[in-house]
Enzyme design. Structure first.
Site, PDB file in Angstrom:
ATOM      1  N   ARG A  58       1.098  -1.835   0.111  1.00 50.78           N
ATOM      2  CA  ARG A  58      -0.079  -0.113   0.107  1.00 50.78           C
ATOM      3  C   ARG A  58       0.687   1.451   0.301  1.00 50.78           C
ATOM      4  NH1 ARG A  58      -2.260  -3.178  -1.297  1.00 50.78           N
ATOM      5  NH2 ARG A  58      -3.851  -4.651  -0.816  1.00 50.78           N
ATOM      6  N   CYS A 111     -10.474   0.977   3.814  1.00 52.84           N
ATOM      7  CA  CYS A 111      -9.632   0.335   4.774  1.00 52.84           C
ATOM      8  C   CYS A 111      -9.177   1.158   5.613  1.00 52.84           C
ATOM      9  CB  CYS A 111      -8.992  -0.641   4.298  1.00 52.84           C
ATOM     10  SG  CYS A 111     -10.185  -2.672   4.261  1.00 52.84           S
ATOM     11  N   GLU A 166      -4.133   3.237   6.864  1.00 57.30           N
ATOM     12  CA  GLU A 166      -3.827   3.384   5.807  1.00 57.30           C
ATOM     13  C   GLU A 166      -3.778   4.370   4.660  1.00 57.30           C
ATOM     14  OE1 GLU A 166      -4.686  -0.422   3.470  1.00 57.30           O
ATOM     15  OE2 GLU A 166      -5.616   0.733   2.058  1.00 57.30           O
TER      16      GLU A 166
END
Ligand code: FAD
Length: 306
Positions: free
Chosen positions: A179, A228, A298
């Site tokens: 990510r 998320c 995130e």
């Protein structure tokens, strides 16, 4: 002065006090005091060069699907949404004899539009990304993906634009991580090349429907969120840990830990960035206390400390 100078750049739209709230999937955030929309690569290059040479910092907005923006807003935002063209470059066969086509796409193109285009052109390869709301630039910058795919595997080359213009980097020169993606200093992503395989539109559409079905049944699609909110710790699931701590449904103002997927915070109406930040803090403290795992956000946060 700044806006006057920027207005001299041809094909650059300069707007003042643009609300960012409707431009984010979270529906949270104050205005951009200056909002820049380059309509050509040349305008983008001139703008980046102008800003970089004067050390003026700015934020790059993609589709706004992974952002939590300060309620007071931010000074300078540039979006690449007008740079969204797709064109086929070449086709050939892989070492194993499979046919492929390389496609060049500008960074402002939405993944969803690219996927629809690929279906119409019998090109497969992006099906597992179905339902990830992103621009191509945002997807690369976050190395977006699932447990089945990531942009790191889909991308062949990336074009960066910086103070000295634009240049292409091939796959083996790019640094992807879970990510995240390492952008060369003072650059942004302006285009990418992707290699697709061949398949029939029916087969591709069937795979897309399967992926979308799973998303709809496991995620709060349709409710404002930023996807998320925490990265998955290595070998574990952030959602599972938050759920184990009994935090589903926990609410501060209109910010709520989704009852459907514990790693989503949803905006139940008029949540503020501060409310989301406070919720993040509580979740991190509880998970740390009960499981000893340190969760890392995130979501990209603009104008606040995480
Ligand atoms: C319902 C929902 C489901 C989601 N599911 C997933 C999922 O399954 N997997 C996943 O990985 N993510 C998922 N996300 C999160 C989000 O879709 C991804 O992180 C996506 O990559 C963000 O792209 P964006 O264009 O919206 O970027 P933005 O949110 O606009 O920006 C994110 C970051 O990328 C930077 N950026 C954007 N464009 C550029 C550019 N051209 N050059 C340099 N930097 C740039 C921004 O400055 C910012 O730091 C989901 C989000 C939602 C709301």
């Amino acid at each position: 002065m700044l806006s006057k100078d920027l207005k001299r750049i041809e094909d650059l739209q300069v707007r003042k006090n643009v609300s960012l709230l409707p431009l984010t999937s979270f529906r949270i955030g104050g205005p951009a005091h200056l909002f820049l929309v380059p309509w050509t690569l040349k305008a983008l290059e001139q703008t980046v060069s102008y800003l970089s040479n004067r050390s003026i910092s700015y934020k790059v907005l993609g589709q706004g699907s992974n952002l939590l923006i300060n309620d007071k807003g931010v000074k300078l935002v540039m979006t690449l949404t007008a740079l969204n063209r797709i064109h086929s470059l070449q086709h050939g066969r892989t070492a194993h004899g499979h046919p492929f086509k390389t496609v060049s796409v500008e960074a402002g193109c939405r993944l969803k539009s690219l996927l629809s285009w690929s279906i119409r052109n019998s090109l497969s390869g992006l099906e597992n990304f179905s339902g990830i709301p992103a621009s191509v630039g945002g997807a690369i910058s976050m190395n977006a993906g699932t447990n089945k795919c990531s942009m790191a595997e889909a991308i062949d080359a990336v074009q960066f634009t910086g103070p000295d213009g634009s240049c292409w980097f091939r796959r083996d020169q790019l640094q992807f991580d879970y990510r995240s993606f390492r952008l060369p200093d003072k650059t942004l992503i302006s285009a990418a090349e992707i290699q697709f395989g061949k398949s029939s539109p029916d087969q591709i559409s069937r795979r897309v429907r399967k992926v979308m079905y799973k998303r709809r049944t496991t995620q709060p699609i349709g409710e404002p969120s930023a996807g998320c909110i925490f990265r998955n710790p290595q070998g574990d699931s952030a959602g599972k840990l938050i759920d184990q701590c009994g935090l589903k449904g926990l609410r501060i103002g209109d910010a709520e830990v989704s009852k459907k997927h514990a790693n989503f915070i949803v905006n139940r109406g008029k949540a503020s960035a501060i409310q989301v930040m406070n919720l993040l803090k509580i979740i991190r403290e509880r998970v740390k206390k009960e499981t000893a795992v340190e969760l890392v956000p995130e979501v990209s946060v603009w104008g606040m400390e995480t």
